[in-house]
Design an enzyme around this catalytic site. Structure first.
Site, PDB file in Angstrom:
ATOM      1  N   GLY A   1       1.016  -1.320   0.145  1.00 57.21           N
ATOM      2  CA  GLY A   1       0.140  -0.162   0.030  1.00 57.21           C
ATOM      3  C   GLY A   1       0.836   1.223   0.112  1.00 57.21           C
ATOM      4  O   GLY A   1       1.984   1.255  -0.322  1.00 57.21           O
ATOM      5  N   SER A   2       0.177   2.360   0.315  1.00 56.75           N
ATOM      6  CA  SER A   2       1.230   3.572   0.735  1.00 56.75           C
ATOM      7  C   SER A   2       2.450   3.567   1.366  1.00 56.75           C
ATOM      8  O   SER A   2       3.609   4.027   0.920  1.00 56.75           O
ATOM      9  CB  SER A   2       0.298   4.878   1.005  1.00 56.75           C
ATOM     10  N   ILE A   3       2.357   2.781   2.477  1.00 52.14           N
ATOM     11  CA  ILE A   3       3.726   2.470   3.278  1.00 52.14           C
ATOM     12  C   ILE A   3       4.655   1.326   2.578  1.00 52.14           C
ATOM     13  O   ILE A   3       5.880   1.701   2.384  1.00 52.14           O
ATOM     14  CB  ILE A   3       3.390   2.088   4.608  1.00 52.14           C
TER      15      ILE A   3
ATOM     16  N   SER B   1       0.361  -9.008  -2.003  1.00 48.90           N
ATOM     17  CA  SER B   1      -0.879  -7.980  -1.572  1.00 48.90           C
ATOM     18  C   SER B   1      -2.057  -8.694  -2.093  1.00 48.90           C
ATOM     19  O   SER B   1      -2.184  -9.901  -2.720  1.00 48.90           O
ATOM     20  CB  SER B   1      -0.598  -6.718  -2.542  1.00 48.90           C
ATOM     21  N   ARG B   2      -3.369  -8.263  -1.480  1.00 46.06           N
ATOM     22  CA  ARG B   2      -4.580  -8.999  -1.757  1.00 46.06           C
ATOM     23  C   ARG B   2      -4.846  -9.016  -3.290  1.00 46.06           C
ATOM     24  O   ARG B   2      -5.334  -9.864  -3.751  1.00 46.06           O
ATOM     25  CB  ARG B   2      -5.767  -8.232  -1.193  1.00 46.06           C
TER      26      ARG B   2
ATOM     27  N   VAL C   1       6.372  -3.135  10.817  1.00 42.97           N
ATOM     28  CA  VAL C   1       5.995  -1.687  11.209  1.00 42.97           C
ATOM     29  C   VAL C   1       4.506  -1.704  11.058  1.00 42.97           C
ATOM     30  O   VAL C   1       4.112  -0.427  11.028  1.00 42.97           O
ATOM     31  CB  VAL C   1       6.781  -0.747  10.437  1.00 42.97           C
ATOM     32  N   GLY C   2       3.750  -2.760  11.223  1.00 40.10           N
ATOM     33  CA  GLY C   2       2.288  -2.978  10.725  1.00 40.10           C
ATOM     34  C   GLY C   2       1.914  -2.823  12.022  1.00 40.10           C
ATOM     35  O   GLY C   2       1.554  -1.589  12.792  1.00 40.10           O
ATOM     36  N   ARG C   3       1.035  -3.890  12.597  1.00 48.12           N
ATOM     37  CA  ARG C   3       0.463  -4.142  13.640  1.00 48.12           C
ATOM     38  C   ARG C   3       1.305  -5.292  14.758  1.00 48.12           C
ATOM     39  O   ARG C   3       1.510  -6.432  13.755  1.00 48.12           O
ATOM     40  CB  ARG C   3      -1.082  -4.209  13.680  1.00 48.12           C
TER      41      ARG C   3
ATOM     42  N   GLU D   1       0.818  -4.857  23.357  1.00 51.05           N
ATOM     43  CA  GLU D   1       1.516  -3.425  23.826  1.00 51.05           C
ATOM     44  C   GLU D   1       0.864  -2.905  24.955  1.00 51.05           C
ATOM     45  O   GLU D   1      -0.135  -3.007  25.066  1.00 51.05           O
ATOM     46  CB  GLU D   1       1.579  -2.538  22.597  1.00 51.05           C
TER      47      GLU D   1
ATOM     48  N   HIS E   1       6.557   1.326  19.176  1.00 54.18           N
ATOM     49  CA  HIS E   1       5.735   1.731  18.151  1.00 54.18           C
ATOM     50  C   HIS E   1       5.491   3.206  18.095  1.00 54.18           C
ATOM     51  O   HIS E   1       4.701   4.030  18.247  1.00 54.18           O
ATOM     52  CB  HIS E   1       4.396   1.521  18.922  1.00 54.18           C
TER      53      HIS E   1
ATOM     54  N   ALA F   1       7.176   4.444  14.878  1.00 51.45           N
ATOM     55  CA  ALA F   1       7.602   4.790  13.519  1.00 51.45           C
ATOM     56  C   ALA F   1       6.832   5.914  12.998  1.00 51.45           C
ATOM     57  O   ALA F   1       7.481   6.419  12.077  1.00 51.45           O
ATOM     58  CB  ALA F   1       7.284   3.516  12.627  1.00 51.45           C
TER      59      ALA F   1
END
Length: 322
Positions: free
Chosen positions: A159-161, A180-181, A236-238, A267, A285, A287
């Site tokens: 995606g954008s990231i 990706s999907r 760097v997602g979740r 977290e 967390h 970034a």
């Protein structure tokens, strides 16, 4: 003549203080629980009928009970890109509009992801600790590190990231592949239809996709085994995108080569086993947290609020709600 705050649109701010204190001049009244000594449930009950909009961080669940407790709620803005903490089904049922941070953080997160990868491979933090412990004059030079150039990097979520990460790593001479999907024909990178196939052909996996029911633990034991004992995971997602227990186990057993983690499954708890590993880089967390992006986020939140209360299209709508 000063405006009566009670006559302005009431906006509830949930989560750590967001620096949105200029509400009156902007035509809104921000209701901030941290400024009250009341217990949160009583505070919310006292303001529930007046609240028209909510601003929330990813650390606070905007779930069905909260939404139902706010009968006048019409708009939710989250300061994150991810919306896994928001009950989008309930929002859609109630006709509540939702907006997020859009691409505000994309470049900052991409910079941070590359920084984590550089640190893991080049042992910047580990070498720093080596010097601090006084080991250099005693034990000699720090062990050789790996180079970044030429690495095969697989990105989970273009995606954008993810696309910004790819752009940066191309400059290091890395070969880029992705899962990706859907295949993204506008990008010149190799597409893999499964994460396992991507992992098997990568030296590094960078996790940058959204957290959904489908992507929970998308990086599991099988993916780690496919990545192999020299492979690196950057997240760097979740946190819940990675099966953290399996990750710790594979790192301890030397079944993967290292990790750079900005997010964690529970977290702010971080597995203590990771603290002693020189092939692991940890951060809190952060970034997305730059001075510039925080200022941009405040402006974006205000612009979305103004759009909502003026019946204009939102700047960064989350599709699937209204």
């Amino acid at each position: 003549m000063a405006t009566d705050p009670e006559r302005l649109p009431q906006v509830l701010v949930l989560g750590p203080k967001q620096g949105l204190g200029r509400a009156f001049s902007a035509g809104f009244h921000f209701i901030k629980p941290w400024e009250s000594t009341m217990p949160l449930d009583l505070f919310l009950a006292a303001h529930a009928a007046a609240v028209r909009a909510v601003i929330s961080t990813a650390l606070v669940a905007v779930d069905a009970p909260l939404i139902r407790a706010l009968p006048s709620l019409g708009f939710v803005f989250t300061t994150s890109v991810g919306v896994d903490h928001i009950d989008l089904v309930e929002c859609a049922r109630r006709g509540i509009a939702v907006a997020n941070a859009g691409t505000i953080f994309s470049r900052d997160v991409a910079d941070y992801a590359v920084g984590l990868l550089v640190d893991v491979l080049l042992h910047v933090s580990a070498s720093y600790r080596y010097v601090l412990r006084g080991l250099w004059p005693v034990a000699g030079d720090f062990p050789p590190r790996c180079k970044l150039g030429g690495k095969r990097v697989g990105i989970v979520g273009l995606g954008s990231i993810g696309s910004e990460i790819a752009k940066r790593l191309e400059a290091f001479g890395c070969s880029i592949s992705y899962f990706s999907r859907n295949k993204k024909p506008l990008f010149p990178y190799t597409y893999f239809p499964t994460v396992r196939d991507l992992a098997a052909e990568s030296d590094v996996l960078v996790i940058a996709c959204a957290l959904t029911e489908e992507t929970h633990h998308i990086i599991d034991k099988d993916i780690m085994l496919a990545l192999g004992k020299d492979g690196i995971i950057i997240n760097v997602g979740r946190g819940p995108l990675v099966n953290e227990a399996e990750l710790v186990k594979h790192l301890i057993q030397g079944k993967i080569g290292g990790a750079g983690l900005d997010v964690f499954e529970h977290e702010p708890a971080v597995p203590e086993e990771l603290f002693r590993m020189d092939n692991v880089v940890l951060s809190s967390h952060q970034a997305v947290l730059t001075i510039e992006s925080t200022n941009d986020l405040v402006e974006l939140a205000m612009a979305n609020l103004e759009a909502f209360f003026s019946n204009r299209p939102l700047l960064t709508p989350v599709h699937g709600t209204t």
